[in-house]
Design an enzyme around this catalytic site. Structure first.
Site, PDB file in Angstrom:
ATOM      1  N   LYS A   1       0.835  -1.214   0.000  1.00  0.00           N
ATOM      2  CA  LYS A   1       0.000   0.000   0.000  1.00  0.00           C
ATOM      3  C   LYS A   1       0.862   1.253   0.000  1.00  0.00           C
ATOM      4  CE  LYS A   1      -2.155  -1.115   3.849  1.00  0.00           C
ATOM      5  NZ  LYS A   1      -1.470  -2.397   4.145  1.00  0.00           N
TER       6      LYS A   1
ATOM      7  N   ARG B   1     -10.083   0.666   8.283  1.00  0.00           N
ATOM      8  CA  ARG B   1      -9.602  -0.665   8.630  1.00  0.00           C
ATOM      9  C   ARG B   1     -10.627  -1.444   9.419  1.00  0.00           C
ATOM     10  NH1 ARG B   1      -3.740   0.195   8.544  1.00  0.00           N
ATOM     11  NH2 ARG B   1      -2.808  -1.703   9.276  1.00  0.00           N
TER      12      ARG B   1
ATOM     13  N   ARG C   1      11.599  -5.835   5.020  1.00  0.00           N
ATOM     14  CA  ARG C   1      11.411  -4.397   4.781  1.00  0.00           C
ATOM     15  C   ARG C   1      12.411  -3.576   5.591  1.00  0.00           C
ATOM     16  NH1 ARG C   1       5.615  -1.814   5.515  1.00  0.00           N
ATOM     17  NH2 ARG C   1       5.732  -2.864   7.533  1.00  0.00           N
TER      18      ARG C   1
ATOM     19  N   ARG D   1      11.113  -1.553  10.956  1.00  0.00           N
ATOM     20  CA  ARG D   1      10.007  -0.983  11.717  1.00  0.00           C
ATOM     21  C   ARG D   1       9.790  -1.815  12.977  1.00  0.00           C
ATOM     22  NH1 ARG D   1       4.727   0.277   8.103  1.00  0.00           N
ATOM     23  NH2 ARG D   1       3.689  -0.940   9.721  1.00  0.00           N
TER      24      ARG D   1
ATOM     25  N   ARG E   1      -0.617  -8.905  13.354  1.00  0.00           N
ATOM     26  CA  ARG E   1      -1.182  -7.928  12.410  1.00  0.00           C
ATOM     27  C   ARG E   1      -1.958  -8.629  11.300  1.00  0.00           C
ATOM     28  NH1 ARG E   1       4.096  -5.183  10.766  1.00  0.00           N
ATOM     29  NH2 ARG E   1       2.849  -4.068   9.228  1.00  0.00           N
TER      30      ARG E   1
HETATM   31  P1  AP5 Z   1       4.791  -1.622   1.898  1.00  0.00           P
HETATM   32  O1  AP5 Z   1       4.474  -0.785   0.716  1.00  0.00           O
HETATM   33  O2  AP5 Z   1       5.531  -1.012   3.018  1.00  0.00           O
HETATM   34  O3  AP5 Z   1       3.449  -2.369   2.395  1.00  0.00           O
HETATM   35  P2  AP5 Z   1       2.176  -1.804   3.162  1.00  0.00           P
HETATM   36  O4  AP5 Z   1       0.978  -2.441   2.536  1.00  0.00           O
HETATM   37  O5  AP5 Z   1       2.213  -0.332   3.242  1.00  0.00           O
HETATM   38  O6  AP5 Z   1       2.425  -2.499   4.571  1.00  0.00           O
HETATM   39  P3  AP5 Z   1       2.307  -1.887   6.046  1.00  0.00           P
HETATM   40  O7  AP5 Z   1       3.053  -2.818   6.933  1.00  0.00           O
HETATM   41  O8  AP5 Z   1       2.666  -0.457   6.079  1.00  0.00           O
HETATM   42  O9  AP5 Z   1       0.793  -2.066   6.307  1.00  0.00           O
HETATM   43  P4  AP5 Z   1       0.081  -2.029   7.638  1.00  0.00           P
HETATM   44  O10 AP5 Z   1      -1.302  -1.865   7.180  1.00  0.00           O
HETATM   45  O11 AP5 Z   1       0.340  -3.189   8.523  1.00  0.00           O
HETATM   46  O12 AP5 Z   1       0.785  -0.839   8.433  1.00  0.00           O
HETATM   47  P5  AP5 Z   1       0.340   0.647   8.734  1.00  0.00           P
HETATM   48  O13 AP5 Z   1       1.551   1.472   8.766  1.00  0.00           O
HETATM   49  O14 AP5 Z   1      -0.776   1.037   7.850  1.00  0.00           O
HETATM   50  O15 AP5 Z   1       5.594  -2.909   1.363  1.00  0.00           O
HETATM   51  C1  AP5 Z   1       6.063  -3.918   2.260  1.00  0.00           C
HETATM   52  C2  AP5 Z   1       7.440  -4.438   1.808  1.00  0.00           C
HETATM   53  O16 AP5 Z   1       7.284  -5.144   0.576  1.00  0.00           O
HETATM   54  C3  AP5 Z   1       8.465  -3.329   1.523  1.00  0.00           C
HETATM   55  O17 AP5 Z   1       9.730  -3.790   1.899  1.00  0.00           O
HETATM   56  C4  AP5 Z   1       8.387  -3.127  -0.001  1.00  0.00           C
HETATM   57  O18 AP5 Z   1       9.606  -2.669  -0.530  1.00  0.00           O
HETATM   58  C5  AP5 Z   1       8.047  -4.534  -0.487  1.00  0.00           C
HETATM   59  N1  AP5 Z   1       7.175  -4.546  -1.667  1.00  0.00           N
HETATM   60  C6  AP5 Z   1       6.145  -3.697  -1.962  1.00  0.00           C
HETATM   61  N2  AP5 Z   1       5.535  -4.043  -3.112  1.00  0.00           N
HETATM   62  C7  AP5 Z   1       6.196  -5.159  -3.567  1.00  0.00           C
HETATM   63  C8  AP5 Z   1       6.053  -5.988  -4.717  1.00  0.00           C
HETATM   64  N3  AP5 Z   1       5.067  -5.742  -5.644  1.00  0.00           N
HETATM   65  N4  AP5 Z   1       6.889  -7.049  -4.858  1.00  0.00           N
HETATM   66  C9  AP5 Z   1       7.867  -7.298  -3.923  1.00  0.00           C
HETATM   67  N5  AP5 Z   1       8.062  -6.546  -2.816  1.00  0.00           N
HETATM   68  C10 AP5 Z   1       7.229  -5.481  -2.637  1.00  0.00           C
HETATM   69  O19 AP5 Z   1      -0.230   0.506  10.199  1.00  0.00           O
HETATM   70  C11 AP5 Z   1       0.625   0.226  11.284  1.00  0.00           C
HETATM   71  C12 AP5 Z   1      -0.172   0.151  12.573  1.00  0.00           C
HETATM   72  O20 AP5 Z   1      -0.788   1.416  12.841  1.00  0.00           O
HETATM   73  C13 AP5 Z   1      -1.331  -0.841  12.591  1.00  0.00           C
HETATM   74  O21 AP5 Z   1      -0.904  -2.150  12.923  1.00  0.00           O
HETATM   75  C14 AP5 Z   1      -2.230  -0.242  13.660  1.00  0.00           C
HETATM   76  O22 AP5 Z   1      -1.748  -0.522  14.956  1.00  0.00           O
HETATM   77  C15 AP5 Z   1      -2.074   1.257  13.404  1.00  0.00           C
HETATM   78  N6  AP5 Z   1      -3.071   1.764  12.445  1.00  0.00           N
HETATM   79  C16 AP5 Z   1      -2.830   2.272  11.207  1.00  0.00           C
HETATM   80  N7  AP5 Z   1      -3.982   2.614  10.596  1.00  0.00           N
HETATM   81  C17 AP5 Z   1      -4.975   2.328  11.474  1.00  0.00           C
HETATM   82  C18 AP5 Z   1      -6.389   2.443  11.420  1.00  0.00           C
HETATM   83  N8  AP5 Z   1      -7.026   2.927  10.317  1.00  0.00           N
HETATM   84  N9  AP5 Z   1      -7.100   2.042  12.502  1.00  0.00           N
HETATM   85  C19 AP5 Z   1      -6.499   1.561  13.621  1.00  0.00           C
HETATM   86  N10 AP5 Z   1      -5.171   1.418  13.720  1.00  0.00           N
HETATM   87  C20 AP5 Z   1      -4.415   1.789  12.654  1.00  0.00           C
HETATM   88 MG    MG Z   2       2.398   1.093   4.805  1.00  0.00          MG
END
Ligand code: AP5
Ligand code: MG
Ligand code: ZN
Length: 217
Positions: A13, A88, A127, A160, A171
């Site tokens: 994402k 979410r 990552r 991270r 997660r």
């Molecule tokens: P990356 O692009 O970083 O993936 P992502 O989908 O953004 O993954 P996240 O871990 O950020 O998602 P998340 O939803 O768990 O975390 P968030 O920060 O939103 O890619 C991942 C890796 O793969 C990278 O190394 C990249 O280089 C590689 N990659 C990408 N595309 C690729 C491809 N096509 N092929 C190969 N490799 C690839 O949330 C974190 C925390 O915040 C949550 O756990 C929660 O506690 C809180 N939080 C956030 N939003 C909310 C909400 N709305 N409500 C409640 N709590 C929330």
């Molecule tokens: Mg992300």
């Protein structure tokens, strides 16, 4: 365009959002990034969110919904936005719908990036993120030019705090239980665009473009 990026942790994402928001000239709004900034800055929001994030659990809806509404009310979102990691939960999706409806607005599309669980584990444990600017890399799939250093600002790359194996697995379970129901929620509203996230990064970007009716090269 008013867009939501949906998909499990590690689906790509954030990686895609950076690219798409530039191409469409709309702000990229990541609740995860906002929480991490707040934690880094030691703000009250950061202190509230930190324990949840460390554990891989969701920050409570009241906190998250208020934060996003405040952000969407800013003038740079008037002509569109790209939400990454929000909504979410069904409660968050309903709050977003109601808030947009109150402004005679609505979402244009919800892009669901789909990747199987075993690939997600590898993506998250490999990552690396820049401690300074937040740019995201992968040791194997998207390595920086110089190992351990950010291509953009030269700072150190780190893991991270929630990318440990135990937290990743929590997660992924939270995603299945609380976020995956949004796939049907948006399918029923004819907004869902399903994207195969197993392709390499540029191919996923092009697939998203096609789903939005754009012929990106
Ligand atoms: P990356 O692009 O970083 O993936 P992502 O989908 O953004 O993954 P996240 O871990 O950020 O998602 P998340 O939803 O768990 O975390 P968030 O920060 O939103 O890619 C991942 C890796 O793969 C990278 O190394 C990249 O280089 C590689 N990659 C990408 N595309 C690729 C491809 N096509 N092929 C190969 N490799 C690839 O949330 C974190 C925390 O915040 C949550 O756990 C929660 O506690 C809180 N939080 C956030 N939003 C909310 C909400 N709305 N409500 C409640 N709590 C929330
Ligand atoms: Mg992300
Ligand atoms: Zn950097």
């Amino acid at each position: 365009m008013r867009l939501v990026l949906l998909g499990p942790p590690g689906a790509g994402k954030g990686t895609q959002a950076r690219e798409i928001s530039q191409r469409l000239a709309i702000p990229h709004i990541s609740t995860g990034d906002m929480f991490r900034e707040a934690i880094k800055g030691g703000t009250p929001l950061g202190r509230q969110a930190e324990a949840y994030i460390k554990d891989g659990r969701l920050v409570p809806d009241e906190v998250t919904i208020g934060l996003v509404q405040e952000r969407l009310a800013r003038p740079d979102c008037r002509d569109g936005f790209l939400l990454d990691g929000f909504p979410r939960t069904v409660a968050q999706a309903e709050a977003l719908d109601a808030w947009l409806a109150g402004r005679q607005e609505g979402l244009d599309a919800v892009i669901d990036i789909e990747v199987p669980r075993d690939a997600l584990l590898e993506r998250l444990t490999g990552r690396r993120v820049c401690r300074q600017c937040g740019a995201t890399y992968h040791v194997r799939y998207n390595p920086p030019a110089v190992e351990g250093k950010c291509d953009i600002c030269g700072q150190d790359l780190v893991q991270r705090a929630d990318d440990t194996e135990a937290t990743v697995s929590r997660r992924l379970d939270v995603y299945t239980g609380q976020t995956a129901p949004l796939i049907n929620y948006y399918r029923q509203r004819s907004l869902l665009k399903e994207i195969d996230g197993r392709q390499d990064i540029p191919a996923v970007t092009l697939a998203i473009g096609r789903a939005l009716g754009r012929d990106w090269q």
